[in-house]
Scaffold this motif. Structure first.
Motif, PDB file in Angstrom:
ATOM      1  N   LEU A 280      -6.586 -62.259  91.320  1.00 51.10           N
ATOM      2  CA  LEU A 280      -7.734 -63.094  90.978  1.00 51.10           C
ATOM      3  C   LEU A 280      -8.740 -62.378  90.080  1.00 51.10           C
ATOM      4  O   LEU A 280      -9.631 -63.008  89.518  1.00 51.10           O
ATOM      5  CB  LEU A 280      -8.447 -63.574  92.250  1.00 51.10           C
ATOM      6  CG  LEU A 280      -7.640 -64.479  93.190  1.00 51.10           C
ATOM      7  CD1 LEU A 280      -8.492 -64.922  94.375  1.00 51.10           C
ATOM      8  CD2 LEU A 280      -7.105 -65.703  92.455  1.00 51.10           C
ATOM      9  N   SER A 281      -8.619 -61.054  89.921  1.00 52.24           N
ATOM     10  CA  SER A 281      -9.591 -60.332  89.092  1.00 52.24           C
ATOM     11  C   SER A 281      -9.056 -60.138  87.678  1.00 52.24           C
ATOM     12  O   SER A 281      -7.857 -60.265  87.416  1.00 52.24           O
ATOM     13  CB  SER A 281      -9.914 -58.983  89.722  1.00 52.24           C
ATOM     14  OG  SER A 281      -8.763 -58.174  89.785  1.00 52.24           O
ATOM     15  N   ALA A 282      -9.975 -59.795  86.771  1.00 55.42           N
ATOM     16  CA  ALA A 282      -9.624 -59.740  85.348  1.00 55.42           C
ATOM     17  C   ALA A 282      -8.528 -58.726  85.068  1.00 55.42           C
ATOM     18  O   ALA A 282      -7.645 -58.963  84.226  1.00 55.42           O
ATOM     19  CB  ALA A 282     -10.870 -59.416  84.532  1.00 55.42           C
ATOM     20  N   ASP A 283      -8.563 -57.577  85.746  1.00 56.21           N
ATOM     21  CA  ASP A 283      -7.564 -56.544  85.465  1.00 56.21           C
ATOM     22  C   ASP A 283      -6.660 -56.283  86.668  1.00 56.21           C
ATOM     23  O   ASP A 283      -6.024 -55.243  86.763  1.00 56.21           O
ATOM     24  CB  ASP A 283      -8.249 -55.254  85.017  1.00 56.21           C
ATOM     25  CG  ASP A 283      -9.159 -54.685  86.101  1.00 56.21           C
ATOM     26  OD1 ASP A 283      -9.257 -55.308  87.186  1.00 56.21           O
ATOM     27  OD2 ASP A 283      -9.767 -53.630  85.875  1.00 56.21           O
ATOM     28  N   SER A 284      -6.645 -57.222  87.587  1.00 59.80           N
ATOM     29  CA  SER A 284      -5.792 -57.137  88.776  1.00 59.80           C
ATOM     30  C   SER A 284      -6.039 -55.863  89.591  1.00 59.80           C
ATOM     31  O   SER A 284      -5.105 -55.224  90.089  1.00 59.80           O
ATOM     32  CB  SER A 284      -4.304 -57.227  88.379  1.00 59.80           C
ATOM     33  OG  SER A 284      -4.013 -58.506  87.874  1.00 59.80           O
ATOM     34  N   THR A 285      -7.321 -55.521  89.722  1.00 55.10           N
ATOM     35  CA  THR A 285      -7.657 -54.366  90.570  1.00 55.10           C
ATOM     36  C   THR A 285      -8.507 -54.742  91.773  1.00 55.10           C
ATOM     37  O   THR A 285      -8.638 -53.964  92.714  1.00 55.10           O
ATOM     38  CB  THR A 285      -8.437 -53.312  89.761  1.00 55.10           C
ATOM     39  OG1 THR A 285      -9.642 -53.906  89.258  1.00 55.10           O
ATOM     40  CG2 THR A 285      -7.603 -52.771  88.616  1.00 55.10           C
TER      41      THR A 285
ATOM     42  N   PRO B 125     -16.792 -65.673  92.861  1.00 55.13           N
ATOM     43  CA  PRO B 125     -16.560 -64.270  92.487  1.00 55.13           C
ATOM     44  C   PRO B 125     -15.673 -64.085  91.257  1.00 55.13           C
ATOM     45  O   PRO B 125     -15.825 -63.091  90.538  1.00 55.13           O
ATOM     46  CB  PRO B 125     -15.881 -63.679  93.735  1.00 55.13           C
ATOM     47  CG  PRO B 125     -16.334 -64.549  94.850  1.00 55.13           C
ATOM     48  CD  PRO B 125     -16.391 -65.922  94.252  1.00 55.13           C
ATOM     49  N   VAL B 126     -14.753 -64.982  91.009  1.00 54.15           N
ATOM     50  CA  VAL B 126     -13.795 -64.781  89.909  1.00 54.15           C
ATOM     51  C   VAL B 126     -14.504 -64.558  88.575  1.00 54.15           C
ATOM     52  O   VAL B 126     -14.171 -63.653  87.816  1.00 54.15           O
ATOM     53  CB  VAL B 126     -12.827 -65.982  89.815  1.00 54.15           C
ATOM     54  CG1 VAL B 126     -12.066 -65.972  88.491  1.00 54.15           C
ATOM     55  CG2 VAL B 126     -11.836 -65.953  90.982  1.00 54.15           C
ATOM     56  N   GLY B 127     -15.507 -65.338  88.296  1.00 57.33           N
ATOM     57  CA  GLY B 127     -16.166 -65.245  87.001  1.00 57.33           C
ATOM     58  C   GLY B 127     -17.411 -64.380  86.987  1.00 57.33           C
ATOM     59  O   GLY B 127     -18.058 -64.240  85.947  1.00 57.33           O
ATOM     60  N   THR B 128     -17.764 -63.796  88.117  1.00 54.38           N
ATOM     61  CA  THR B 128     -18.965 -62.957  88.165  1.00 54.38           C
ATOM     62  C   THR B 128     -18.632 -61.562  87.627  1.00 54.38           C
ATOM     63  O   THR B 128     -17.722 -60.910  88.143  1.00 54.38           O
ATOM     64  CB  THR B 128     -19.490 -62.866  89.614  1.00 54.38           C
ATOM     65  OG1 THR B 128     -19.728 -64.189  90.093  1.00 54.38           O
ATOM     66  CG2 THR B 128     -20.774 -62.049  89.668  1.00 54.38           C
TER      67      THR B 128
END
Lengths: 255, 338
Positions: free
Chosen positions: B53-58, B119-122
Motif C-alpha cells: 500500500l505504500s509508494a515504495d513498498s516499505t 494513510p496511503v496518500g499522506t
C-alpha cells in the motif's frame, strides 16, 4: 433475540395508541417535529463563544449541556391519554457550532385534534436505567458513554462550564455537574394547547434555561465554593437543588 | 392488544430461562454496505500487513500499528515513508470496531472504511497515491482473486481496500484484561489496584461508600468504560494558551474549522494502555507515571480546557495505585500470536 424482544416491549406503548382512536381521524405514520432549545438567561445558549453573567457577580462559559428525556408524549385534550413520541432521547449541546435549537422528527400515529401539551420524564426512566448500555446497539442513545457504572447507572444530565471568578479574563475554574439516579427522575408536564390536523402540525419547541437551573427562585448555587464546583456519581446531594430547578426550567412554545 | 402483550411476554420469558449476564460490550455495528465475511477479513488482514500500500513498498499499516504494542509503534510520532516523521502519535486499534464517532486524533474520518483511505496518500505515512496502489493490486493475481472472493465482481478499487481493512480491524477485540476478569468474578484486584480503581471511578465522592473521602481522579468522565473513551474531543490541559489560536497543533479545530476546538483531541481508549507508550497526541509523555502526574497537576490553562481536568491532590501512593489500575487494562491474549 432478547434485544429484539426488549425493543418490541419498549414499543408496546406506541402500538397501544393504534387500537382505539375514539372515532377520531388518526394520522398514520405522521412525522411530527419537536424542537429543543437551550437558553441562558432567556437568550439562546451558545456553547463556549458567549460569556454569561452569574448572580454571584462572576461569569462563565458553558462547554456542555445535555439531558436525557424519557417517554416524550402528547397529552390529549382531556389530559387523560398520552401518545408516545419517543421512548428515550439525549439532547446535547457541546460545540460552539451547535445551533441553540435542535430538532427531532418522530414518526407517530395520532388522532387529529386538540392536545393539552407534552409530558416527559427528565432523565432515564427506571426501567431503562436498570439496563446496561451493552444491551443495546453501539450507536443507541444509551451508548453515548454516559453510563457511570453498575450501581450509579446513567448520567441523566450534565452541565459543564469554565468560570471566571476573578476579574482576570481567565475562565479557569471548572464547573462540572453530572446528575442522575432513580430518585432524581422527574416527570415534567408542559401545558400549552395545540391542534394537530391532517396536513399541518404545530411548531412545538421545548425550551430549557440553564441559568435557571443554576439560579432561580431566590436560590443560587455558589460556584465560588470549591465543594460545589463538581458533582459526580456519589455526591448527588450537592446537585439536588440544581436538578430540581432544572426540572422546573422547561417550558413549551407553540407556533 | 392484551393478546399481543401476552405473546410478547411469553416469548420474553421463554428467552429468559437462564439468568444471562448482560453482554460485556454493545454489539459492533457492521455497515450494511460492508458486512464482514471470512474472505473480507482475510483480505483485510493480508492488506494490513503488506507494504504494497505504500509508494515504495516499505511501509504497511502494521509498520506503525504493531500488534505486540496493541497496534501502536512505541514512537512519539509515527514515522512513515523514507523516515519522514509525522505529527501525531500512532493511535491504538484495540476495540476500534465498537466506535461510532469520528476517528483519528482530530476526527477527520467518520468511520473505519474512510479512515483506511487516509494513510496511503499522506506524504509522511505511506507517501503514495491510490491510482498506483490499485494498479499494483490489480496486477497481482492473488489479490485479484482475493478481492473477487471477498466482494464479487467489480474488481479492485480503493473503496474495497478500505472495506477489507475495516473488516479486519473490526476483529481486533480485547475483552480479557484483568479488569474484565474482575468484572466477571474470575479475578480480584490487589489492594493497590483496588485503590486505583476507586480513584479512577471517583468512588471517594460517595459519602456513604467504602471509599468516602478519597480524592477523585476524574478519569472516567472522558475515559468511560467499557472502552475507556467517550469518543469525544477534549482539551486535557497539555499546553497553556491564553489565546486559543496559540495552539501549535489545532487538533480537532483544523477539521471542524471551529476555533473553540483548537487544542482538542479525541479521547483515546485506555484498553492495553500500558502497551501503548508514549502518550498524548504527540507522544510527549514516556510513561503512565508522567501521565498521572500531568492530570494530578490540573494541566495548563486554556479557556476550553475540560472542566474535569483540575488539580487532583493525589499523593504518591494514590498516583502509584492509579498506574497499577491502568496496568489491569492490559490483555495479553489480545497481543499474543497476531
Amino acid at each position: 433475540m432478547k434485544n429484539l424482544l426488549l425493543l418490541l416491549l419498549l414499543l408496546l406503548p406506541l402500538t397501544g395508541c393504534l387500537d382505539d382512536d375514539d372515532g377520531m381521524e388518526t394520522l398514520q405514520d405522521a412525522e411530527l417535529t419537536i424542537a429543543f432549545r437551550a437558553e441562558y438567561g432567556g437568550e439562546p445558549l451558545h456553547i463556549q463563544s458567549e460569556a454569561y453573567g452569574y448572580p454571584t457577580g462572576d461569569s462563565l462559559k458553558l462547554l456542555l449541556f445535555q439531558y436525557y428525556l424519557s417517554d416524550l408524549a402528547l397529552n390529549d385534550g382531556s389530559g387523560r391519554r398520552q401518545y408516545l413520541l419517543s421512548d428515550i432521547d439525549l439532547i446535547r449541546w457541546n460545540s460552539a457550532t451547535d445551533d441553540p435549537t435542535q430538532e427531532r422528527t418522530y414518526t407517530v400515529s395520532v388522532p387529529v385534534g386538540t392536545y393539552q401539551g407534552l409530558t416527559f420524564g427528565l432523565g432515564v426512566k427506571p426501567t431503562l436505567n436498570a439496563t446496561d448500555p451493552s444491551n443495546f446497539p453501539a450507536d443507541y442513545v444509551l451508548n453515548e458513554n454516559e453510563f457511570w457504572g453498575p450501581t450509579t447507572r446513567y448520567v441523566f444530565a450534565k452541565i459543564e462550564a469554565n468560570a471566571q471568578l476573578e476579574e482576570d479574563g481567565r475562565y479557569d475554574t471548572g464547573l462540572s455537574y453530572h446528575m442522575g439516579s432513580d430518585s432524581l427522575y422527574r416527570g415534567v408536564q408542559l401545558d400549552r394547547s395545540f391542534t394537530i390536523t391532517d396536513g399541518s402540525s404545530p411548531h412545538l419547541t421545548i425550551v430549557v434555561d440553564v441559568r435557571n437551573a443554576l439560579s432561580s427562585n431566590g436560590q443560587t448555587l455558589d460556584i465560588t465554593d470549591p465543594t460545589k464546583q463538581a458533582v459526580h456519581g456519589g455526591n448527588q446531594q450537592v446537585a439536588s437543588g440544581v436538578w430540581h430547578r432544572l426540572s422546573r426550567s422547561f417550558r413549551l412554545e407553540v407556533n | 392488544m392484551r393478546g399481543w402483550c401476552g405473546i410478547f411476554l411469553l416469548l420474553w420469558l421463554a428467552c429468559n430461562d437462564a439468568p444471562d449476564a448482560p453482554p460485556e460490550f454493545a454489539a459492533i455495528l457492521y455497515p450494511a454496505d460492508n458486512p464482514s465475511t471470512a474472505a473480507g477479513i482475510a483480505l483485510g488482514e493480508r492488506l494490513f500487513f503488506d507494504p504494497v500500500l505504500s509508494a515504495d513498498s516499505t511501509i504497511s499499516c502494521a509498520s506503525c500499528h504493531r500488534p505486540e504494542r496493541a497496534f501502536t509503534d512505541g514512537r512519539s510520532v509515527a514515522v512513515g515513508l523514507a523516515g519522514r516523521p509525522g505529527i501525531r502519535n500512532t493511535p491504538g486499534l484495540t476495540n476500534i470496531g465498537y466506535f461510532h464517532h469520528p476517528l483519528f486524533w482530530d476526527g477527520r474520518a467518520d468511520n473505519l472504511e474512510t479512515q483506511a483511505l487516509h494513510p496511503v496518500g499522506t506524504p509522511h505515512e505511506m507517501g503514495g497515491d491510490w491510482q498506483s496502489v490499485v494498479a499494483r493490486l490489480r496486477a497481482d493475481a492473488g489479490y485479484a482473486e482475493a478481492f473477487q472472493t471477498a466482494f464479487g465482481a467489480g474488481g479492485t478499487d480503493s473503496i474495497r481496500v478500505g472495506r477489507a481493512l475495516a473488516q479486519y480491524q473490526r476483529t481486533l477485540v480485547s475483552r480479557d484484561s484483568k479488569y474484565d476478569r474482575v468484572r466477571r468474578g474470575e479475578a480480584t484486584y490487589t489492594p493497590q489496584e483496588a485503590l486505583g480503581h476507586a480513584l479512577f471511578f471517583d468512588f471517594g465522592d460517595d459519602p456513604g461508600g467504602a471509599w468516602a473521602g478519597l480524592p477523585t481522579a476524574e478519569c472516567a468522565h472522558c475515559h468511560t468504560p467499557p472502552h475507556f473513551t467517550n469518543e469525544r474531543f477534549e482539551n486535557n490541559g497539555l499546553d497553556a494558551a491564553d489565546d486559543l489560536a496559540a495552539f501549535t497543533d489545532p487538533g480537532r479545530g483544523a477539521i471542524s474549522g471551529n476555533p473553540y476546538d483548537y487544542g482538542r483531541f479525541r479521547t483515546p481508549g485506555l484498553r492495553n494502555v500500558a502497551l501503548t507508550a508514549p502518550y498524548m497526541h504527540d507522544g510527549r509523555m514516556a510513561t503512565l507515571e508522567e501521565v498521572v502526574d500531568h492530570y494530578n497537576s490540573g494541566g495548563h490553562y486554556a479557556e476550553n480546557r475540560s472542566p474535569n481536568v483540575r488539580p487532583l491532590g493525589l499523593d504518591a501512593e494514590q498516583r502509584e495505585a492509579l498506574v497499577a489500575f491502568l496496568n489491569t487494562l492490559t490483555d495479553s491474549t489480545f497481543v499474543a500470536g497476531r
